[in-house]
Design a protein around this motif. Sequence first.
Motif, PDB file in Angstrom:
ATOM      1  N   GLU A 332       0.803  -1.248  -0.008  1.00 28.09           N
ATOM      2  CA  GLU A 332       0.103  -0.059   0.042  1.00 28.09           C
ATOM      3  C   GLU A 332       0.958   1.206  -0.138  1.00 28.09           C
ATOM      4  O   GLU A 332       0.664   2.165  -0.691  1.00 28.09           O
ATOM      5  CB  GLU A 332      -0.904   0.020   1.243  1.00 28.09           C
ATOM      6  CG  GLU A 332      -2.089  -0.938   1.237  1.00 28.09           C
ATOM      7  CD  GLU A 332      -1.691  -2.424   1.440  1.00 28.09           C
ATOM      8  OE1 GLU A 332      -0.546  -2.878   1.744  1.00 28.09           O
ATOM      9  OE2 GLU A 332      -2.698  -3.297   1.556  1.00 28.09           O
ATOM     10  N   GLU A 333       1.997   1.259   0.790  1.00 32.53           N
ATOM     11  CA  GLU A 333       2.668   2.361   0.638  1.00 32.53           C
ATOM     12  C   GLU A 333       3.509   2.603  -0.354  1.00 32.53           C
ATOM     13  O   GLU A 333       4.362   3.781  -0.342  1.00 32.53           O
ATOM     14  CB  GLU A 333       3.553   2.493   2.295  1.00 32.53           C
ATOM     15  CG  GLU A 333       2.722   2.390   3.408  1.00 32.53           C
ATOM     16  CD  GLU A 333       3.637   1.962   4.522  1.00 32.53           C
ATOM     17  OE1 GLU A 333       4.889   1.815   4.814  1.00 32.53           O
ATOM     18  OE2 GLU A 333       2.686   2.039   5.700  1.00 32.53           O
ATOM     19  N   THR A 334       3.622   1.895  -1.364  1.00 34.56           N
ATOM     20  CA  THR A 334       4.292   2.208  -2.553  1.00 34.56           C
ATOM     21  C   THR A 334       3.328   3.240  -3.429  1.00 34.56           C
ATOM     22  O   THR A 334       4.160   4.108  -4.188  1.00 34.56           O
ATOM     23  CB  THR A 334       4.678   1.014  -3.415  1.00 34.56           C
ATOM     24  OG1 THR A 334       3.401   0.307  -3.656  1.00 34.56           O
ATOM     25  CG2 THR A 334       5.635   0.102  -2.695  1.00 34.56           C
ATOM     26  N   PHE A 335       2.103   3.418  -2.957  1.00 37.14           N
ATOM     27  CA  PHE A 335       1.282   4.211  -3.937  1.00 37.14           C
ATOM     28  C   PHE A 335       1.404   5.758  -3.206  1.00 37.14           C
ATOM     29  O   PHE A 335       1.231   5.801  -2.023  1.00 37.14           O
ATOM     30  CB  PHE A 335       0.061   3.793  -4.020  1.00 37.14           C
ATOM     31  CG  PHE A 335      -0.013   2.472  -4.642  1.00 37.14           C
ATOM     32  CD1 PHE A 335      -0.176   2.249  -5.984  1.00 37.14           C
ATOM     33  CD2 PHE A 335       0.023   1.246  -3.917  1.00 37.14           C
ATOM     34  CE1 PHE A 335      -0.388   1.097  -6.916  1.00 37.14           C
ATOM     35  CE2 PHE A 335      -0.053  -0.141  -4.464  1.00 37.14           C
ATOM     36  CZ  PHE A 335      -0.095  -0.123  -6.011  1.00 37.14           C
ATOM     37  N   PRO A 336       1.603   6.443  -3.856  1.00 38.02           N
ATOM     38  CA  PRO A 336       1.548   7.953  -3.470  1.00 38.02           C
ATOM     39  C   PRO A 336       0.139   8.354  -3.044  1.00 38.02           C
ATOM     40  O   PRO A 336      -0.856   7.797  -3.754  1.00 38.02           O
ATOM     41  CB  PRO A 336       1.955   8.979  -4.665  1.00 38.02           C
ATOM     42  CG  PRO A 336       1.711   8.002  -5.778  1.00 38.02           C
ATOM     43  CD  PRO A 336       1.601   6.526  -5.534  1.00 38.02           C
ATOM     44  N   GLY A 337       0.048   9.265  -2.187  1.00 42.35           N
ATOM     45  CA  GLY A 337      -1.341   9.865  -1.867  1.00 42.35           C
ATOM     46  C   GLY A 337      -1.482  10.375  -0.691  1.00 42.35           C
ATOM     47  O   GLY A 337      -0.556  10.342   0.079  1.00 42.35           O
ATOM     48  N   MET A 338      -2.609  11.069  -0.105  1.00 42.24           N
ATOM     49  CA  MET A 338      -2.586  11.922   1.152  1.00 42.24           C
ATOM     50  C   MET A 338      -3.802  11.530   1.995  1.00 42.24           C
ATOM     51  O   MET A 338      -3.885  11.982   3.050  1.00 42.24           O
ATOM     52  CB  MET A 338      -2.878  13.322   0.826  1.00 42.24           C
ATOM     53  CG  MET A 338      -1.516  13.937  -0.053  1.00 42.24           C
ATOM     54  SD  MET A 338      -1.650  15.712   0.264  1.00 42.24           S
ATOM     55  CE  MET A 338      -3.115  16.094  -0.882  1.00 42.24           C
ATOM     56  N   GLY A 339      -4.555  10.315   1.401  1.00 42.76           N
ATOM     57  CA  GLY A 339      -5.725   9.874   2.422  1.00 42.76           C
ATOM     58  C   GLY A 339      -6.720  10.959   2.265  1.00 42.76           C
ATOM     59  O   GLY A 339      -7.404  11.116   3.405  1.00 42.76           O
ATOM     60  N   ILE A 340      -6.739  12.018   1.407  1.00 38.01           N
ATOM     61  CA  ILE A 340      -7.906  12.829   1.413  1.00 38.01           C
ATOM     62  C   ILE A 340      -9.309  12.461   0.643  1.00 38.01           C
ATOM     63  O   ILE A 340     -10.412  12.711   0.853  1.00 38.01           O
ATOM     64  CB  ILE A 340      -7.457  14.221   1.114  1.00 38.01           C
ATOM     65  CG1 ILE A 340      -6.598  14.453   2.107  1.00 38.01           C
ATOM     66  CG2 ILE A 340      -8.563  15.297   1.159  1.00 38.01           C
ATOM     67  CD1 ILE A 340      -5.605  15.987   1.706  1.00 38.01           C
ATOM     68  N   GLY A 341      -8.783  11.756  -0.687  1.00 34.39           N
ATOM     69  CA  GLY A 341      -9.808  11.551  -1.759  1.00 34.39           C
ATOM     70  C   GLY A 341     -11.246  11.100  -1.455  1.00 34.39           C
ATOM     71  O   GLY A 341     -12.126  11.415  -1.587  1.00 34.39           O
ATOM     72  N   LEU A 342     -11.169   9.733  -0.719  1.00 31.35           N
ATOM     73  CA  LEU A 342     -12.394   9.206  -0.215  1.00 31.35           C
ATOM     74  C   LEU A 342     -12.995   9.927   0.849  1.00 31.35           C
ATOM     75  O   LEU A 342     -13.944   9.822   0.869  1.00 31.35           O
ATOM     76  CB  LEU A 342     -11.887   7.786   0.153  1.00 31.35           C
ATOM     77  CG  LEU A 342     -11.572   6.727  -0.943  1.00 31.35           C
ATOM     78  CD1 LEU A 342     -11.266   5.289  -0.237  1.00 31.35           C
ATOM     79  CD2 LEU A 342     -12.498   6.454  -1.868  1.00 31.35           C
ATOM     80  N   TYR A 343     -12.365  10.525   1.777  1.00 36.34           N
ATOM     81  CA  TYR A 343     -13.023  11.460   2.776  1.00 36.34           C
ATOM     82  C   TYR A 343     -14.004  12.756   2.001  1.00 36.34           C
ATOM     83  O   TYR A 343     -15.002  12.823   2.402  1.00 36.34           O
ATOM     84  CB  TYR A 343     -12.107  12.052   3.595  1.00 36.34           C
ATOM     85  CG  TYR A 343     -12.493  13.106   4.608  1.00 36.34           C
ATOM     86  CD1 TYR A 343     -13.097  12.646   5.542  1.00 36.34           C
ATOM     87  CD2 TYR A 343     -12.344  14.599   4.432  1.00 36.34           C
ATOM     88  CE1 TYR A 343     -13.598  13.684   6.592  1.00 36.34           C
ATOM     89  CE2 TYR A 343     -12.757  15.454   5.322  1.00 36.34           C
ATOM     90  CZ  TYR A 343     -13.596  15.203   6.434  1.00 36.34           C
ATOM     91  OH  TYR A 343     -13.848  15.800   7.438  1.00 36.34           O
ATOM     92  N   LEU A 344     -13.477  13.209   1.038  1.00 39.86           N
ATOM     93  CA  LEU A 344     -13.967  14.186   0.463  1.00 39.86           C
ATOM     94  C   LEU A 344     -15.026  13.500  -0.492  1.00 39.86           C
ATOM     95  O   LEU A 344     -16.130  13.992  -0.418  1.00 39.86           O
ATOM     96  CB  LEU A 344     -12.983  14.869  -0.674  1.00 39.86           C
ATOM     97  CG  LEU A 344     -12.026  15.740  -0.294  1.00 39.86           C
ATOM     98  CD1 LEU A 344     -10.911  16.254  -1.237  1.00 39.86           C
ATOM     99  CD2 LEU A 344     -12.887  17.219   0.525  1.00 39.86           C
ATOM    100  N   THR A 345     -14.823  12.355  -1.163  1.00 41.14           N
ATOM    101  CA  THR A 345     -15.875  11.740  -1.847  1.00 41.14           C
ATOM    102  C   THR A 345     -17.102  11.357  -1.072  1.00 41.14           C
ATOM    103  O   THR A 345     -18.043  11.726  -1.518  1.00 41.14           O
ATOM    104  CB  THR A 345     -15.213  10.374  -2.649  1.00 41.14           C
ATOM    105  OG1 THR A 345     -14.171  10.833  -3.396  1.00 41.14           O
ATOM    106  CG2 THR A 345     -16.145   9.651  -3.549  1.00 41.14           C
ATOM    107  N   ARG A 346     -16.735  10.830   0.144  1.00 44.70           N
ATOM    108  CA  ARG A 346     -17.846  10.416   0.957  1.00 44.70           C
ATOM    109  C   ARG A 346     -18.671  11.672   1.170  1.00 44.70           C
ATOM    110  O   ARG A 346     -20.024  11.729   1.344  1.00 44.70           O
ATOM    111  CB  ARG A 346     -17.327   9.626   2.195  1.00 44.70           C
ATOM    112  CG  ARG A 346     -18.461   9.264   2.851  1.00 44.70           C
ATOM    113  CD  ARG A 346     -18.472   8.519   4.147  1.00 44.70           C
ATOM    114  NE  ARG A 346     -17.616   9.005   5.151  1.00 44.70           N
ATOM    115  CZ  ARG A 346     -17.607   8.580   6.274  1.00 44.70           C
ATOM    116  NH1 ARG A 346     -18.007   7.358   6.639  1.00 44.70           N
ATOM    117  NH2 ARG A 346     -16.967   9.194   7.170  1.00 44.70           N
TER     118      ARG A 346
END
Length: 378
Positions: A332-346
């Motif tokens: 999982e940690e090999t993918f870049p991201g900030m953990g915001i997308g799904l929070y916003l989507t929901r």
Amino acid sequence: MKSTCTLSRNQSKSAENKTSIENQEPAVLGTSYISMAQSSPTMMWITGPHNREFFINDHFLEFLGFPPSDAGFEFWKNAIHPKDRKNTFKRTDSSFEKKKPYKIEYRLRRYDDQYRWVMDNGAPQFDAEGNFIGYLRSLVDVHEIKELEHRKGQFITAASHELKTPVTSLKVYLHLIDEYINEHHLAPYTEYSHGAITQLNKITALIDQLLDLNRIQSSSLYFENTTFDFCELVDEVVKKMQLLHPQREITLQGDCSAQVFADYERLLQAIENLISNGIKYSAAKENGKVEVVMGEDTERVYLTVKDYGIGIAEKHLLKIFERFYRIPGKTEETFPGMGIGLYLTRKIIQKSGGEISVESDYGNFTEFTIKLPVSKDT
Ligand code: ADP
């Protein structure tokens, strides 16, 4: 700041009050239970089946400034910040009615008249026969954490705004360079300028996510709702994502003619998030296609986005919608991201009156489903 004078006066009151509060229903409490509650750094109270307290630990009494023994419950109610009362009572009353656990944050007045943010957790208690006997409530002072979170939010907003201006200028310059390259047929450089524009667009998207995040925190994420054809929107997103990722296969199936009442751009952003996650988390897999299916019934339109990527282990399924939540793990940690997308989507789906769910088989597939109410005014 604690006032020594107030504290010593109140401390003397403590002994009087403590016993009378415990005495209201002492039979239910074992001695070890009481001593455990008394030694706990948490504020604790226990209520009976009618939502009246019969035990409050010293730590909580000290916080409240040792109210008179017969005023415990009312005292707590009045100590809640006037702006938080309505919501707090609504939440606690409805949990109490359903005998369900709850977790709520509100401001509570301390002995020195300072309002402090507390996190109030309520756990319903049942006896051996399964009869409801009341609540075990514990409160934690989370004021410092809230303040730090607030400052973090302010920092993120300030930093995002500061970044936005140079990034916008950069975009303009890059487009001018791109035009020049095209006009002068400098073919080998077209690739470089396009690459730079793509990367800059990614930075812009990240900045926008950060700004949206703070808009949610400060309740200023505004929605301009209109009525539009849901499937046309899905069609547009899929085409856009396919253009952005020509090397990947994004399929679209199903049809619908229903209209929804929502913010077009926000909904587009939500669906885009789901598809781009599908693309991202299946990038290393042989079957890297993302399947989008849409449909409707009389009440709702729905959309599923399925990828055959790394998948999500069951224990993370609910957490992925939390702010900043990223699944830990080597893969999982090999993918870049900030953990915001799904929070916003929901948030967007909920604000549009809909719901979002996820299903996954770890290592095999992930499928997100959104459902939105059909607009009746056509
Ligand atoms: P991120 O920017 O980290 O992708 P998201 O909020 O979009 O943030 O997602 C939260 C976490 O959920 C991700 O870090 C990832 O671990 C997991 N996740 C989201 N979508 C998928 C997916 N399609 N497949 C596997 N894991 C996913």
